[in-house]
Design a protein around this motif. Structure first.
Motif, PDB file in Angstrom:
ATOM      1  N   LEU A  86      30.658  84.684  66.609  1.00 20.08           N
ATOM      2  CA  LEU A  86      30.702  84.339  65.186  1.00 20.08           C
ATOM      3  C   LEU A  86      31.473  85.383  64.386  1.00 20.08           C
ATOM      4  CD1 LEU A  86      27.000  83.252  64.611  1.00 20.08           C
ATOM      5  CD2 LEU A  86      28.989  81.780  64.988  1.00 20.08           C
ATOM      6  N   THR A  87      32.264  84.887  63.446  1.00 21.19           N
ATOM      7  CA  THR A  87      32.970  85.797  62.539  1.00 21.19           C
ATOM      8  C   THR A  87      32.166  85.951  61.256  1.00 21.19           C
ATOM      9  OG1 THR A  87      34.209  84.046  61.418  1.00 21.19           O
ATOM     10  CG2 THR A  87      35.194  84.980  63.441  1.00 21.19           C
ATOM     11  N   ASP A  88      32.455  86.997  60.508  1.00 24.70           N
ATOM     12  CA  ASP A  88      31.793  87.196  59.211  1.00 24.70           C
ATOM     13  C   ASP A  88      32.073  86.014  58.287  1.00 24.70           C
ATOM     14  OD1 ASP A  88      30.761  89.594  60.050  1.00 24.70           O
ATOM     15  OD2 ASP A  88      32.287  90.822  59.044  1.00 24.70           O
ATOM     16  N   ASP A  89      33.292  85.466  58.332  1.00 26.09           N
ATOM     17  CA  ASP A  89      33.626  84.312  57.489  1.00 26.09           C
ATOM     18  C   ASP A  89      32.799  83.087  57.856  1.00 26.09           C
ATOM     19  OD1 ASP A  89      35.452  85.678  55.934  1.00 26.09           O
ATOM     20  OD2 ASP A  89      37.205  85.009  57.087  1.00 26.09           O
ATOM     21  N   GLU A  90      32.608  82.838  59.149  1.00 25.29           N
ATOM     22  CA  GLU A  90      31.799  81.691  59.567  1.00 25.29           C
ATOM     23  C   GLU A  90      30.350  81.853  59.099  1.00 25.29           C
ATOM     24  OE1 GLU A  90      33.350  79.869  63.695  1.00 25.29           O
ATOM     25  OE2 GLU A  90      32.861  82.015  63.773  1.00 25.29           O
ATOM     26  N   ILE A  91      29.824  83.057  59.191  1.00 27.17           N
ATOM     27  CA  ILE A  91      28.447  83.310  58.757  1.00 27.17           C
ATOM     28  C   ILE A  91      28.336  83.103  57.252  1.00 27.17           C
ATOM     29  CG2 ILE A  91      26.660  85.099  58.534  1.00 27.17           C
ATOM     30  CD1 ILE A  91      27.795  86.232  61.241  1.00 27.17           C
ATOM     31  N   ARG A  92      29.284  83.620  56.503  1.00 27.94           N
ATOM     32  CA  ARG A  92      29.281  83.443  55.049  1.00 27.94           C
ATOM     33  C   ARG A  92      29.369  81.962  54.688  1.00 27.94           C
ATOM     34  NH1 ARG A  92      33.200  82.304  52.262  1.00 27.94           N
ATOM     35  NH2 ARG A  92      34.788  83.128  53.663  1.00 27.94           N
ATOM     36  N   GLU A  93      30.276  81.220  55.333  1.00 31.53           N
ATOM     37  CA  GLU A  93      30.438  79.797  55.050  1.00 31.53           C
ATOM     38  C   GLU A  93      29.171  79.009  55.394  1.00 31.53           C
ATOM     39  OE1 GLU A  93      33.977  78.519  57.080  1.00 31.53           O
ATOM     40  OE2 GLU A  93      35.221  79.928  55.938  1.00 31.53           O
ATOM     41  N   ALA A  94      28.531  79.334  56.495  1.00 28.50           N
ATOM     42  CA  ALA A  94      27.295  78.651  56.880  1.00 28.50           C
ATOM     43  C   ALA A  94      26.193  78.918  55.862  1.00 28.50           C
ATOM     44  CB  ALA A  94      26.850  79.104  58.264  1.00 28.50           C
ATOM     45  N   ARG A  95      26.105  80.152  55.414  1.00 23.89           N
ATOM     46  CA  ARG A  95      25.099  80.516  54.418  1.00 23.89           C
ATOM     47  C   ARG A  95      25.350  79.769  53.098  1.00 23.89           C
ATOM     48  NH1 ARG A  95      22.101  84.225  55.388  1.00 23.89           N
ATOM     49  NH2 ARG A  95      23.496  85.549  56.567  1.00 23.89           N
ATOM     50  N   GLU A  96      26.604  79.748  52.647  1.00 26.82           N
ATOM     51  CA  GLU A  96      26.945  79.057  51.400  1.00 26.82           C
ATOM     52  C   GLU A  96      26.685  77.563  51.505  1.00 26.82           C
ATOM     53  OE1 GLU A  96      31.013  80.192  50.731  1.00 26.82           O
ATOM     54  OE2 GLU A  96      30.456  82.218  50.034  1.00 26.82           O
ATOM     55  N   SER A  97      27.022  76.974  52.641  1.00 23.11           N
ATOM     56  CA  SER A  97      26.784  75.543  52.849  1.00 23.11           C
ATOM     57  C   SER A  97      25.291  75.222  52.814  1.00 23.11           C
ATOM     58  CB  SER A  97      27.387  75.110  54.186  1.00 23.11           C
ATOM     59  OG  SER A  97      27.080  73.771  54.455  1.00 23.11           O
ATOM     60  N   GLN A  98      24.500  76.044  53.453  1.00 19.19           N
ATOM     61  CA  GLN A  98      23.051  75.820  53.461  1.00 19.19           C
ATOM     62  C   GLN A  98      22.474  75.980  52.056  1.00 19.19           C
ATOM     63  OE1 GLN A  98      20.627  77.096  56.852  1.00 19.19           O
ATOM     64  NE2 GLN A  98      19.455  78.304  55.383  1.00 19.19           N
ATOM     65  N   GLU A  99      22.935  76.971  51.307  1.00 18.24           N
ATOM     66  CA  GLU A  99      22.459  77.168  49.938  1.00 18.24           C
ATOM     67  C   GLU A  99      22.816  75.972  49.059  1.00 18.24           C
ATOM     68  OE1 GLU A  99      24.135  80.940  48.856  1.00 18.24           O
ATOM     69  OE2 GLU A  99      22.662  82.056  50.048  1.00 18.24           O
ATOM     70  N   ARG A 100      24.031  75.429  49.221  1.00 15.27           N
ATOM     71  CA  ARG A 100      24.419  74.230  48.459  1.00 15.27           C
ATOM     72  C   ARG A 100      23.508  73.070  48.814  1.00 15.27           C
ATOM     73  NH1 ARG A 100      29.568  75.948  49.731  1.00 15.27           N
ATOM     74  NH2 ARG A 100      29.696  74.457  51.441  1.00 15.27           N
ATOM     75  N   ASP A 101      23.241  72.912  50.098  1.00 14.93           N
ATOM     76  CA  ASP A 101      22.389  71.821  50.557  1.00 14.93           C
ATOM     77  C   ASP A 101      20.978  71.948  49.991  1.00 14.93           C
ATOM     78  OD1 ASP A 101      21.861  69.488  52.279  1.00 14.93           O
ATOM     79  OD2 ASP A 101      20.597  70.892  53.404  1.00 14.93           O
ATOM     80  N   GLU A 102      20.457  73.166  49.940  1.00  5.15           N
ATOM     81  CA  GLU A 102      19.099  73.379  49.432  1.00  5.15           C
ATOM     82  C   GLU A 102      19.000  73.120  47.930  1.00  5.15           C
ATOM     83  OE1 GLU A 102      18.238  77.312  50.813  1.00  5.15           O
ATOM     84  OE2 GLU A 102      17.784  76.598  52.837  1.00  5.15           O
ATOM     85  N   ARG A 103      20.092  73.288  47.207  1.00  6.06           N
ATOM     86  CA  ARG A 103      20.089  73.035  45.756  1.00  6.06           C
ATOM     87  C   ARG A 103      20.290  71.559  45.420  1.00  6.06           C
ATOM     88  NH1 ARG A 103      23.538  77.660  45.614  1.00  6.06           N
ATOM     89  NH2 ARG A 103      25.292  76.268  45.322  1.00  6.06           N
ATOM     90  N   ARG A 104      20.765  70.792  46.395  1.00  5.84           N
ATOM     91  CA  ARG A 104      21.040  69.381  46.145  1.00  5.84           C
ATOM     92  C   ARG A 104      19.740  68.628  45.910  1.00  5.84           C
ATOM     93  NH1 ARG A 104      23.563  66.732  51.040  1.00  5.84           N
ATOM     94  NH2 ARG A 104      21.404  66.319  51.496  1.00  5.84           N
ATOM     95  N   PRO A 105      19.694  67.824  44.851  1.00  7.71           N
ATOM     96  CA  PRO A 105      18.459  67.065  44.608  1.00  7.71           C
ATOM     97  C   PRO A 105      18.237  66.031  45.711  1.00  7.71           C
ATOM     98  CG  PRO A 105      20.142  66.517  42.983  1.00  7.71           C
ATOM     99  CD  PRO A 105      20.711  67.579  43.854  1.00  7.71           C
ATOM    100  N   ARG A 106      17.004  65.897  46.087  1.00 10.10           N
ATOM    101  CA  ARG A 106      16.642  64.928  47.129  1.00 10.10           C
ATOM    102  C   ARG A 106      16.212  63.638  46.452  1.00 10.10           C
ATOM    103  NH1 ARG A 106      19.150  67.522  50.729  1.00 10.10           N
ATOM    104  NH2 ARG A 106      18.206  69.391  51.530  1.00 10.10           N
ATOM    105  N   LYS A 107      16.845  62.565  46.851  1.00 12.85           N
ATOM    106  CA  LYS A 107      16.469  61.265  46.318  1.00 12.85           C
ATOM    107  C   LYS A 107      16.162  60.347  47.485  1.00 12.85           C
ATOM    108  CE  LYS A 107      19.110  61.547  42.111  1.00 12.85           C
ATOM    109  NZ  LYS A 107      20.123  60.935  41.268  1.00 12.85           N
ATOM    110  N   ARG A 108      15.023  59.736  47.402  1.00  8.50           N
ATOM    111  CA  ARG A 108      14.654  58.787  48.426  1.00  8.50           C
ATOM    112  C   ARG A 108      15.331  57.452  48.137  1.00  8.50           C
ATOM    113  NH1 ARG A 108       8.286  59.016  48.903  1.00  8.50           N
ATOM    114  NH2 ARG A 108       8.746  57.430  50.407  1.00  8.50           N
ATOM    115  N   PRO A 109      15.778  56.749  49.169  1.00  9.95           N
ATOM    116  CA  PRO A 109      16.351  55.419  48.931  1.00  9.95           C
ATOM    117  C   PRO A 109      15.342  54.533  48.224  1.00  9.95           C
ATOM    118  CG  PRO A 109      16.729  56.122  51.190  1.00  9.95           C
ATOM    119  CD  PRO A 109      15.795  57.127  50.562  1.00  9.95           C
ATOM    120  N   ARG A 110      15.849  53.595  47.444  1.00  8.41           N
ATOM    121  CA  ARG A 110      14.950  52.710  46.681  1.00  8.41           C
ATOM    122  C   ARG A 110      13.952  51.991  47.571  1.00  8.41           C
ATOM    123  NH1 ARG A 110      17.314  51.741  41.331  1.00  8.41           N
ATOM    124  NH2 ARG A 110      19.418  52.538  41.434  1.00  8.41           N
ATOM    125  N   HIS A 111      14.365  51.568  48.746  1.00  9.27           N
ATOM    126  CA  HIS A 111      13.446  50.844  49.613  1.00  9.27           C
ATOM    127  C   HIS A 111      12.350  51.733  50.187  1.00  9.27           C
ATOM    128  CE1 HIS A 111      16.422  52.303  52.545  1.00  9.27           C
ATOM    129  NE2 HIS A 111      15.465  52.210  53.438  1.00  9.27           N
TER     130      HIS A 111
END
Length: 114
Positions: A86-111
């Motif tokens: 792993l490179t430092d850039d890959e680790i940084r990108e993975a961390r940023e991606s996970q943080e974005r995902d955790e901030r994303r609001p969770r919406k359950r499908p209507r059904h």
């Protein structure tokens, strides 16, 4: 940065299951260990897998084990092959991606609504 792997209970839809864990390295989700159901008695039934976000998962980095201890050992072995590459850039990108995902609001499908 830590080299320790941690297990946290998997939470899906606010629920947990016995023997279901997410594998965490340095606060990044890198894998999962969980009991599979419906397999014949005597067959390996603990599924395990390790991958790093943004990288393909080779077949050798996932499989079935006879129990959670064996699955943990296989996860450690697979991770020991991934971590040094792993490179430092890959680790940084993975961390940023996970943080974005955790901030994303969770919406359950209507059904799925009650």
């Amino acid at each position: 940065m830590t080299e320790q792997l941690l297990l946290r209970r998997t939470v899906i839809g606010g629920e947990t299951a016995e023997g279901d864990y997410v594998v965490i390295w340095d606060e990044i989700r890198i894998g999962r260990i969980h009991q599979q159901t419906g397999l014949p008695p005597g067959r390996p039934s603990v599924a395990w897998g390790v991958s790093f976000p943004g990288r393909p998962q080779p077949p050798a980095h996932r499989g079935l084990a006879k129990d959670h201890e064996e699955a943990k050992q296989r996860v450690k072995l697979a991770w020991s092959a991934i971590r040094p590459t792993l490179t430092d850039d890959e680790i940084r990108e993975a961390r940023e991606s996970q943080e974005r995902d955790e901030r994303r609001p969770r919406k359950r499908p209507r059904h799925w609504q009650d």
